[in-house]
Every structure is written in C-alpha cells, then in structure tokens.
Write a protein that holds these residues in place. Structure first.
Motif, short mmCIF file in Angstrom:
data_model
loop_
_atom_site.label_atom_id
_atom_site.label_comp_id
_atom_site.label_asym_id
_atom_site.label_seq_id
_atom_site.Cartn_x
_atom_site.Cartn_y
_atom_site.Cartn_z
N LEU A 122 -4.53 8.07 -13.99
CA LEU A 122 -3.35 7.87 -13.31
C LEU A 122 -2.64 9.28 -12.95
CD1 LEU A 122 -1.57 4.57 -13.96
CD2 LEU A 122 -2.58 5.17 -11.97
N PRO A 123 -2.90 10.31 -13.88
CA PRO A 123 -2.07 11.42 -13.72
C PRO A 123 -3.00 12.16 -12.59
CG PRO A 123 -2.12 11.06 -16.01
CD PRO A 123 -2.90 10.04 -15.30
N PHE A 124 -4.25 12.14 -12.69
CA PHE A 124 -5.23 12.74 -11.63
C PHE A 124 -4.56 12.20 -10.26
CE2 PHE A 124 -7.95 13.64 -15.07
CZ PHE A 124 -8.05 14.88 -14.84
N LEU A 125 -4.53 10.78 -10.14
CA LEU A 125 -4.14 10.03 -8.88
C LEU A 125 -2.81 10.48 -8.38
CD1 LEU A 125 -5.51 6.50 -9.67
CD2 LEU A 125 -6.73 8.26 -8.75
N LEU A 126 -1.84 10.80 -9.14
CA LEU A 126 -0.66 11.11 -8.88
C LEU A 126 -0.78 12.31 -8.26
CD1 LEU A 126 1.60 9.99 -11.99
CD2 LEU A 126 1.72 9.18 -9.45
N SER A 127 -1.41 13.36 -8.63
CA SER A 127 -1.26 14.69 -7.90
C SER A 127 -2.31 14.69 -6.68
CB SER A 127 -1.86 15.60 -8.96
OG SER A 127 -3.38 15.30 -9.35
N ALA A 128 -3.51 13.74 -6.85
CA ALA A 128 -4.41 13.80 -5.64
C ALA A 128 -3.82 13.02 -4.49
CB ALA A 128 -5.69 13.30 -6.14
N CYS A 129 -3.13 12.19 -4.61
CA CYS A 129 -2.53 11.22 -3.66
C CYS A 129 -1.73 11.96 -2.51
CB CYS A 129 -2.04 9.66 -4.16
SG CYS A 129 -1.50 8.68 -2.87
N ASP A 130 -2.38 12.52 -1.41
CA ASP A 130 -1.53 13.01 -0.39
C ASP A 130 -1.40 12.25 0.86
OD1 ASP A 130 -4.20 13.09 0.68
OD2 ASP A 130 -4.43 15.10 0.18
N GLY A 131 -1.76 10.96 0.69
CA GLY A 131 -1.47 10.17 1.63
C GLY A 131 -0.19 9.10 1.29
N ALA A 132 -0.45 7.74 1.33
CA ALA A 132 0.28 6.81 0.98
C ALA A 132 0.53 7.01 -0.56
CB ALA A 132 -0.08 5.40 1.30
N ASN A 133 1.78 7.09 -0.86
CA ASN A 133 2.15 7.37 -2.53
C ASN A 133 2.92 6.06 -3.14
OD1 ASN A 133 1.42 10.17 -2.65
ND2 ASN A 133 3.42 10.40 -1.25
N ALA A 177 -5.78 6.67 0.55
CA ALA A 177 -4.90 7.48 -0.01
C ALA A 177 -4.85 8.90 0.57
CB ALA A 177 -5.96 7.85 -1.21
N LYS A 178 -5.65 9.01 1.77
CA LYS A 178 -6.00 10.43 2.49
C LYS A 178 -5.26 10.20 3.93
CE LYS A 178 -7.84 13.52 1.53
NZ LYS A 178 -7.55 14.47 0.55
N ASN A 179 -4.40 8.73 4.02
CA ASN A 179 -3.86 8.53 5.38
C ASN A 179 -4.57 8.64 6.58
OD1 ASN A 179 -1.47 7.53 6.68
ND2 ASN A 179 -0.85 9.67 7.18
N LEU A 180 -5.96 8.21 6.56
CA LEU A 180 -7.03 8.40 7.49
C LEU A 180 -7.20 6.90 8.16
CD1 LEU A 180 -9.56 10.67 5.83
CD2 LEU A 180 -7.75 11.23 7.73
N SER A 181 -7.89 6.80 9.12
CA SER A 181 -8.26 5.66 9.79
C SER A 181 -9.88 5.37 9.69
CB SER A 181 -7.68 5.40 11.12
OG SER A 181 -6.40 5.84 11.45
N ARG A 182 -10.08 3.90 9.88
CA ARG A 182 -11.66 3.66 9.89
C ARG A 182 -12.21 4.28 11.10
NH1 ARG A 182 -12.82 -2.44 8.27
NH2 ARG A 182 -12.74 -2.28 6.05
N PRO A 183 -13.55 4.66 11.04
CA PRO A 183 -14.20 5.06 12.62
C PRO A 183 -14.00 3.76 13.44
CG PRO A 183 -15.54 5.58 10.49
CD PRO A 183 -14.34 4.88 9.83
N ASP A 184 -14.34 4.25 14.70
CA ASP A 184 -14.47 3.06 15.47
C ASP A 184 -15.91 2.29 15.34
OD1 ASP A 184 -12.00 3.65 16.74
OD2 ASP A 184 -12.95 5.04 18.28
#
Length: 282
Positions: A3-14, A91-98
C-alpha cells in the motif's frame, strides 16, 4: 505490504476502493508468477537435433540454432486480462481503447473481465512497468529468449507449449466449435480454460499472441548475444510469440517467430489477439 507504493504511485483516482483494487491486483499478480530456473539451451528450430532430423517450423527466420544462457526469472502464468488492465486504467485515469468498428455490440464478450486485454506494444510495456513500480519489483515484458525458454519447459525440445507438447484440438487447445461457444472471436477466449504447460503456464499456445520486449530482425539469430539476449537495439517491428491465427498446428510451434508494428498502425482500436504477460527479472 504494498500500500505505501500504491499511495505514491496512484496518480489517477485516489479513492480507497482504487487503492485496494491495486493492492489486490499486485498481490494476485505476484502470486501468479512462475519461477523459471535459468540455464543454457539451443534457441531456434531444433528439429534437426531430434531423431526426425527435420525442421518443425515453417518459418525461415528461426533456422539459425544458437546457444543462449538465461538468468533465473519469473513469468506470469496468465495473460494480462481486462480485469487486471482496468485497475491500471483507473489508477492512471485512462480509458479503454475503442472496440474495432462494427464490433461495439460484442464489447461485453471481447472485454469481459477474464478475456486477455487487447493492447498495442507500448500499452503492454507500460502496464508491466507500472506493475513493477507499485510492487517494488523489476517487471517488464518478456524477452523473446525468455518466452521461448519458458514455453519449452526450460529449453527442452518441446514443439507446442501445451501440457504434453502436442497440439490436440478440443483437449489442450480449443477446436473451432469450442472457440465459437466461448466467444465469436477466433483468436482469443477467456484465460485458463485449457491445461497449463508442465511449468504451470496457461495460454502459451492457442489464445492470441504475447508482445515481447525485443525489436525484430530477421537475421538476429546470426549475431544474437549469448547471455540474456534482448534483441536488436532498434527496429520497426516488435517480436510477438504465440497464436496469431491461421495455420493452427502449422504456425504455433514454440520456436515460430512473428513480428508486428508496435503501434498496430496507430489505430484507436486494437485487434483482440495482441496481448501481454509480464516477467520479473531477478
């Protein structure tokens, strides 16, 4: 523990749900890594070394047998699924490919949670690198040598990456009818439906292709590095391994090489059978 890694790596939805999903994915992914003991093997079409003394592959770029030595590594027993990839996208705030044009109505099947995620090369590499960041491990796409070594059960003379080294439609790879029952697509189907290889790897034959780390060169086997080769320094295509469709048993051998434009033509959608699995390099 991650979880510490995730807290620092989560640059999308927190939100906490996202963090928990990342934690669960990380733990599941690491638990599904199969350890492969390194060693030395003859990479390429080993047919002439067998009793039959005949090539086993129709390819013309795998005929230069060359000795390769690999360090220990671990490789995922499953392809990256949409269930996995959706966690990364969130996590990256990205969308699925079409979806491919004309296939929007089949999205529920093509992008079901247990289906292999359809990715271009950069998306596949980015996912593996991200998994490495949140887990604290050195994770990447497999090299071509690692994939073949694992598919051949540690470099043995294994023709097909199945439970018994044989291509038996309907039992260890799907028949046409079974594919149609699982999904209309003729290349991909839900992961883990057929017996694994002796090392415990699923879908190394018969369920789309895996992107490799390596650039492709037709003559690379003639001047490959002997220790932990990673392919040419540059190129226009990336190596893919596995079943791209067409030929069945004639183009699905563990030694058969293929390549593809890593951008898949810069389309906004990707054909469903370009997939990924990751490796941990020790």
């Amino acid at each position: 523990m991650f979880l510490p890694f995730l807290l620092s790596a989560c640059d999308g939805a927190n939100d906490q749900d996202s963090l928990q999903a990342q934690h669960d994915l990380t733990m599941r992914s690491l638990a599904n890594m199969v350890k492969v003991k390194g060693g030395t093997f003859e990479m390429g079409d080993f047919g002439p070394l067998t009793d039959e003394k005949m090539p086993i592959s129709l390819g013309d770029d795998d005929k230069v047998l060359h000795e390769v030595t690999l360090d220990d590594f671990s490789i995922s027993k499953y392809k990256v699924t949409w269930k996995d990839y959706d966690v990364y996208l969130h996590a990256k705030n990205l969308s699925r490919p079409d979806l491919p044009p004309g296939n929007e109505d089949d999205g529920e099947k093509l992008q079901a949670p247990d289906m292999p995620a359809a990715l271009n090369w950069q998306q596949a590499q980015d996912y593996c690198h991200w998994l490495g960041e949140v887990s604290g491990k050195k994770i990447d796409l497999p090299t071509e040598a690692q994939w073949e070594y694992a598919a051949r059960d540690g470099g043995k003379y294994v023709i097909y990456a199945t439970d018994n080294g044989k291509y038996e439609e309907g039992r260890n790879v799907p028949s046409t009818e079974q594919r149609e029952e699982m999904t209309w697509d003729m290349f991909n189907y839900p992961v883990g439906k057929y017996p694994p290889t002796p090392l415990g790897l699923y879908d190394m034959a018969g369920n789309g292709v895996d992107w490799m780390q390596d650039w492709y060169a037709k003559d690379y086997y003639s001047h490959s590095a002997k220790k932990n080769p990673t392919g040419p320094e540059n190129g226009t295509k990336k190596v893919i391994r596995g079943y791209e469709g067409g030929g069945g048993a004639l183009s699905n051998q563990t030694v058969f090489r293929k390549s593809k434009d890593p951008t898949l033509g810069n389309r906004s959608w990707y054909l469903p059978y370009y997939n990924a699995r990751c490796v941990i390099n020790n």
